[in-house]
Design an enzyme around this catalytic site. Structure first.
Site, PDB file in Angstrom:
ATOM      1  N   ALA A 180      36.975  72.825  -7.270  1.00 38.99           N
ATOM      2  CA  ALA A 180      36.359  71.959  -8.282  1.00 38.99           C
ATOM      3  C   ALA A 180      36.552  70.500  -7.897  1.00 38.99           C
ATOM      4  O   ALA A 180      35.620  69.685  -7.994  1.00 38.99           O
ATOM      5  CB  ALA A 180      36.950  72.238  -9.660  1.00 38.99           C
ATOM      6  N   ASP A 181      37.750  70.148  -7.451  1.00 33.29           N
ATOM      7  CA  ASP A 181      38.005  68.780  -6.982  1.00 33.29           C
ATOM      8  C   ASP A 181      37.123  68.437  -5.792  1.00 33.29           C
ATOM      9  O   ASP A 181      36.527  67.352  -5.731  1.00 33.29           O
ATOM     10  CB  ASP A 181      39.466  68.637  -6.577  1.00 33.29           C
ATOM     11  CG  ASP A 181      40.401  68.496  -7.759  1.00 33.29           C
ATOM     12  OD1 ASP A 181      40.122  67.662  -8.631  1.00 33.29           O
ATOM     13  OD2 ASP A 181      41.410  69.211  -7.808  1.00 33.29           O
ATOM     14  N   PHE A 182      37.057  69.342  -4.837  1.00 34.71           N
ATOM     15  CA  PHE A 182      36.278  69.060  -3.632  1.00 34.71           C
ATOM     16  C   PHE A 182      34.802  68.849  -3.960  1.00 34.71           C
ATOM     17  O   PHE A 182      34.170  67.907  -3.471  1.00 34.71           O
ATOM     18  CB  PHE A 182      36.423  70.194  -2.620  1.00 34.71           C
ATOM     19  CG  PHE A 182      35.600  69.993  -1.386  1.00 34.71           C
ATOM     20  CD1 PHE A 182      36.035  69.149  -0.386  1.00 34.71           C
ATOM     21  CD2 PHE A 182      34.369  70.613  -1.236  1.00 34.71           C
ATOM     22  CE1 PHE A 182      35.266  68.927   0.757  1.00 34.71           C
ATOM     23  CE2 PHE A 182      33.591  70.405  -0.110  1.00 34.71           C
ATOM     24  CZ  PHE A 182      34.039  69.561   0.892  1.00 34.71           C
TER      25      PHE A 182
END
Length: 409
Positions: A180-182
């Site tokens: 999700a961060d990436f």
């Protein structure tokens, strides 16, 4: 093109942890000068997200965690206390000389310091200001915090990841890496590039980009989400099974598992030939992809019993000769020992201030005919403070010493 495309662009990185720092790192990979602004004495919280920690030249733990190292190459670090008026003034002076600012503070936090978009747009109307938050700048959840796993859960990603219900280990599953961060970081990068293009080719003005991890993680699920939106059907979890033609999954060999993808009827027939069971190509349960979809459990057990008699090396060699997409299920040591990965230079070495020569992942973006940028290792906290104040703002040593005496730096 003779140079990296963002050469000459200056980015101020006021972000921490992972999603937004990844966006700033991507811009640095593309040639931008990235200045990471951190809190004096503490810095980015991700620095402390260990063990393990990077070892220094004497084998002792540093303050640098792999989480921090993964998102901060090709940056220089300066420490500034944003809570102090003198620190806020330094940031505004840097903004006057910059093209992009990336931040991931809670909605409204930077307004307290006069460092929000509306305030800084008056300082530099050409500034591209990118805010990365969990839920975005608007909506009922805008003020709520969150981390990667929260958004994997809320976006539905966990609901379609993992083994099916009813089998050992079945149930919703988080992906190993923080995807999700990436994904939010990559959408932020795309937004910044689009805003720079529009500024420099049309309006001459900057923009405020609003990136939410929840939005990004939903959108990144592509065909899974499209299946639900278009048909109302909720895709089930299928473990290692792919999303197209079958067979398409991991099969256990005598020593380890391999992935086999039969994307066409011809590849399926070839797979049966390779395994020495051409009769399975015309088996009424498996004769067409639709048949195989209806009998996917029988398909998996039938072919799994056959592949278990092969070694992975023998099966992969036979599949390669037959032109069937396949590959080993690698561990990280096997990944970075792979000749293709080594040839592509996915891992690179840079000189870290404390650890010396250190391996990192590089950018997967290559420009033909353009020399790769010499990689810069992620900086230690405040490594370039004096250098940047001298170089960018023209402060002399006495002025820097005075700021440090007031604990602004």
């Amino acid at each position: 093109m003779k140079r990296l495309p963002l050469t000459g662009i200056r980015v101020l990185d006021l972000s921490r942890i992972l999603a937004a720092p990844l966006a700033a790192q991507s811009l640095g990979d593309l040639g931008a000068e990235v200045i990471k602004i951190e809190r004096p004495g503490r810095g980015d919280e991700a620095r402390r997200w260990g063990p393990p920690f990077l070892k220094d030249r004497d084998g002792r733990d540093t303050r640098e965690s792999p989480m921090y190292l993964s998102a901060n190459r090709n940056k220089r670090s300066i420490t500034i206390d944003l809570a102090r008026p003198e620190g806020q003034d330094l940031v505004r002076r840097l903004v006057e000389r910059s093209d992009v600012l990336i931040e991931n503070y809670k909605v409204g936090d930077l307004q307290r310091y006069g460092l929000d978009y509306d305030s800084l747009q008056r300082v530099n109307p050409r500034l591209v200001y990118c805010s990365v938050t969990g839920f975005g700048q608007t909506g009922p959840y805008a003020a709520q915090p969150g981390y990667d796993t929260v958004f994997q859960a809320m976006s539905g990603l966990m609901s379609v990841t993992g083994l099916p219900d009813g089998v050992p280990g079945g149930g919703p599953m988080k992906t190993g890496p923080s995807l999700a961060d990436f994904m939010a970081g990559q959408f932020a990068t795309a937004g910044v590039l689009a805003a720079l293009y529009e500024r420099d080719t049309h309006s001459g003005e900057g923009a405020h980009i609003d990136i939410a991890l929840l939005d990004s993680t939903i959108v990144a699920q592509t065909h899974s989400v499209a299946t639900y939106l278009a048909t109302g059907q909720v895709p089930p979890r299928r473990g290692t099974e792919g999303n197209g033609g079958l067979p398409s999954q991991a099969f256990a060999c005598a020593d380890r598992s391999v992935i086999v993808i039969c994307g066409s009827e011809e590849q399926y027939r070839q797979f049966c030939e390779v395994l020495g069971h051409p009769e399975l190509a015309s088996d009424p349960r498996f004769a067409t992809n639709s048949d195989r979809l209806r009998h996917r459990a029988e398909l998996a057990s039938t072919f799994g019993a056959i592949t278990a008699r092969w070694t992975s090396a023998e099966l992969l060699a036979a599949l390669k000769n037959a032109g069937i997409p396949s590959g080993p299920v690698n561990s990280y040591p096997e990944v970075f020992a792979d000749p293709q990965v080594q040839h592509r230079g996915v891992a690179l070495v840079a000189e870290h201030a404390q650890a010396g020569p250190t391996r990192f992942c590089g950018s997967p973006i290559r420009f033909t005919g353009v020399a790769d940028r010499a990689p810069m290792a992620p900086p230690v906290l405040g490594q370039h403070t004096d250098e940047l104040l001298l170089e960018v703002l023209g402060l002399d040593e006495a002025a820097i010493a005075a700021l440090r005496g007031k604990a602004v730096l």
